[in-house]
Design an enzyme around this catalytic site. Sequence first.
Site, PDB file in Angstrom:
ATOM      1  N   LYS A  81       0.818  -1.214   0.000  1.00  0.00           N
ATOM      2  CA  LYS A  81       0.000   0.000   0.000  1.00  0.00           C
ATOM      3  C   LYS A  81       0.857   1.271   0.000  1.00  0.00           C
ATOM      4  O   LYS A  81       0.367   2.343  -0.304  1.00  0.00           O
ATOM      5  CB  LYS A  81      -0.989  -0.002   1.163  1.00  0.00           C
ATOM      6  CG  LYS A  81      -0.401   0.154   2.546  1.00  0.00           C
ATOM      7  CD  LYS A  81      -1.520   0.096   3.592  1.00  0.00           C
ATOM      8  CE  LYS A  81      -1.011  -0.001   5.006  1.00  0.00           C
ATOM      9  NZ  LYS A  81      -0.452   1.219   5.566  1.00  0.00           N
ATOM     10  N   ASP A  82       2.146   1.138   0.344  1.00  0.00           N
ATOM     11  CA  ASP A  82       3.044   2.306   0.334  1.00  0.00           C
ATOM     12  C   ASP A  82       3.677   2.561  -1.026  1.00  0.00           C
ATOM     13  O   ASP A  82       4.374   3.559  -1.218  1.00  0.00           O
ATOM     14  CB  ASP A  82       4.200   2.093   1.325  1.00  0.00           C
ATOM     15  CG  ASP A  82       3.729   2.055   2.772  1.00  0.00           C
ATOM     16  OD1 ASP A  82       2.650   2.599   3.051  1.00  0.00           O
ATOM     17  OD2 ASP A  82       4.448   1.477   3.612  1.00  0.00           O
ATOM     18  N   ARG A 127      -7.374   8.773   4.051  1.00  0.00           N
ATOM     19  CA  ARG A 127      -8.451   7.807   3.814  1.00  0.00           C
ATOM     20  C   ARG A 127      -9.145   7.442   5.129  1.00  0.00           C
ATOM     21  O   ARG A 127     -10.383   7.433   5.225  1.00  0.00           O
ATOM     22  CB  ARG A 127      -7.871   6.538   3.166  1.00  0.00           C
ATOM     23  CG  ARG A 127      -8.846   5.383   3.022  1.00  0.00           C
ATOM     24  CD  ARG A 127      -8.126   4.115   2.579  1.00  0.00           C
ATOM     25  NE  ARG A 127      -7.107   3.700   3.536  1.00  0.00           N
ATOM     26  CZ  ARG A 127      -7.356   2.994   4.644  1.00  0.00           C
ATOM     27  NH1 ARG A 127      -8.588   2.623   4.939  1.00  0.00           N
ATOM     28  NH2 ARG A 127      -6.380   2.668   5.468  1.00  0.00           N
ATOM     29  N   ARG A 128      -8.344   7.152   6.162  1.00  0.00           N
ATOM     30  CA  ARG A 128      -8.948   6.776   7.451  1.00  0.00           C
ATOM     31  C   ARG A 128      -9.661   7.961   8.081  1.00  0.00           C
ATOM     32  O   ARG A 128     -10.749   7.818   8.633  1.00  0.00           O
ATOM     33  CB  ARG A 128      -7.855   6.250   8.397  1.00  0.00           C
ATOM     34  CG  ARG A 128      -7.298   4.910   7.972  1.00  0.00           C
ATOM     35  CD  ARG A 128      -6.092   4.504   8.810  1.00  0.00           C
ATOM     36  NE  ARG A 128      -5.595   3.183   8.401  1.00  0.00           N
ATOM     37  CZ  ARG A 128      -4.329   2.806   8.501  1.00  0.00           C
ATOM     38  NH1 ARG A 128      -3.421   3.637   8.996  1.00  0.00           N
ATOM     39  NH2 ARG A 128      -3.960   1.597   8.119  1.00  0.00           N
ATOM     40  N   ARG A 145       1.973  10.218  12.851  1.00  0.00           N
ATOM     41  CA  ARG A 145       2.936   9.704  11.870  1.00  0.00           C
ATOM     42  C   ARG A 145       4.033   8.910  12.550  1.00  0.00           C
ATOM     43  O   ARG A 145       4.118   8.864  13.762  1.00  0.00           O
ATOM     44  CB  ARG A 145       3.539  10.862  11.070  1.00  0.00           C
ATOM     45  CG  ARG A 145       2.476  11.613  10.315  1.00  0.00           C
ATOM     46  CD  ARG A 145       2.972  12.516   9.236  1.00  0.00           C
ATOM     47  NE  ARG A 145       1.815  13.168   8.604  1.00  0.00           N
ATOM     48  CZ  ARG A 145       1.202  12.708   7.542  1.00  0.00           C
ATOM     49  NH1 ARG A 145       1.603  11.605   6.964  1.00  0.00           N
ATOM     50  NH2 ARG A 145       0.169  13.352   7.041  1.00  0.00           N
ATOM     51  N   ARG A 151       4.094   5.097  16.553  1.00  0.00           N
ATOM     52  CA  ARG A 151       2.681   5.495  16.648  1.00  0.00           C
ATOM     53  C   ARG A 151       2.013   4.871  17.870  1.00  0.00           C
ATOM     54  O   ARG A 151       1.209   5.517  18.537  1.00  0.00           O
ATOM     55  CB  ARG A 151       1.938   5.110  15.354  1.00  0.00           C
ATOM     56  CG  ARG A 151       2.248   6.070  14.204  1.00  0.00           C
ATOM     57  CD  ARG A 151       1.489   5.723  12.945  1.00  0.00           C
ATOM     58  NE  ARG A 151       2.076   4.608  12.229  1.00  0.00           N
ATOM     59  CZ  ARG A 151       1.401   3.699  11.548  1.00  0.00           C
ATOM     60  NH1 ARG A 151       0.083   3.774  11.481  1.00  0.00           N
ATOM     61  NH2 ARG A 151       2.017   2.732  10.913  1.00  0.00           N
ATOM     62  N   CYS A 236      -2.211  12.072  -7.404  1.00  0.00           N
ATOM     63  CA  CYS A 236      -2.446  12.955  -6.251  1.00  0.00           C
ATOM     64  C   CYS A 236      -2.975  12.105  -5.101  1.00  0.00           C
ATOM     65  O   CYS A 236      -3.689  11.141  -5.322  1.00  0.00           O
ATOM     66  CB  CYS A 236      -3.468  14.023  -6.650  1.00  0.00           C
ATOM     67  SG  CYS A 236      -4.674  14.427  -5.391  1.00  0.00           S
TER      68      CYS A 236
END
Length: 308
Positions: A81-82, A127-128, A145, A151, A236
């Site tokens: 996902k990164d 998104r979250r 972050r 975190r 973007c």
Amino acid sequence: MVNKTIRIGTRDSELALWQAHTVQKQLNDLGYKTEIIAVKSQGDIILDKPLYELGITGIFTKTLDIAMINGQVDIAVHSMKDVPTALPIGIVQAAVLKRANVLDILVHKGNLDFLENEGTIATGSLRRQAQWWNKYPKHTVVDLRGNVNTRMQKLNDNDWNGAVFAAAGLERINLKPESFIDLDWMIPAPAQGAMVVVAMANDNFTIDALSQLNHIETEICTYIERQFLKTLEGGCTAPIGALAKYDEPNDTIEFEGVLLSIDGKQKLEISKKVDISEWKKLGFSCAKEILENGGNELMIEIKKQLKK
């Protein structure tokens, strides 16, 4: 077996190292020699040529890509996902490993009363944040972050009610606490829970080795999700979720996708179920449908807001 040692590049966070060791073990089990090389973050690297025109999206993968292009390592292992949907020239996706848990989870302080009232939750993900505000418009969302360990520590050190994490990351390094709930209503990031291994396009030996680690169902599902993302955002960052699932008994793919405004007030959703034979264009066609039903205007608005 050729006597080449495959050099595995990784960032030096606990999760990145876990991912690198997982790939190392699978390659070793097949009889390949490997070596893990932890690559320092991009601050130490001066670029004399613009390898990237991808802006901030490749921040986690850039350092390792450069190490590969410069010949310091042969492969890099990433949380898929990164990884930007467009890989740098000369680098190819060589294997997608079998997917782990796809869900987002809320790690909380043991008391969930705040879900009914006002509360503060932490996440660094647009998104979250957007999906949380869509469901809990009265809540405060603060930025969070750092790597998973950082975190978790910040959550403990602050008076927030909870923070949102990908279940897979916490499970992989045994950090998942007792006090969590599955956010099964939240559509995950495209390719969440999957690991990808990239290699140089001209390195046939390594590509052949890695092809043996590829999990075809995960490869197909993540392809659909990333195609959806790429078609919607065009480079973007935006609040986009996507999840494709393969239903084996029926040989079908179920897809759910979502695009939200940054404040979560607008939500454009799509879900489709198609025969497996139609997987190649599924992400694209679902994204097009969203763009035609208000998504174009919403993406323009998001880009404006992110420039501020």
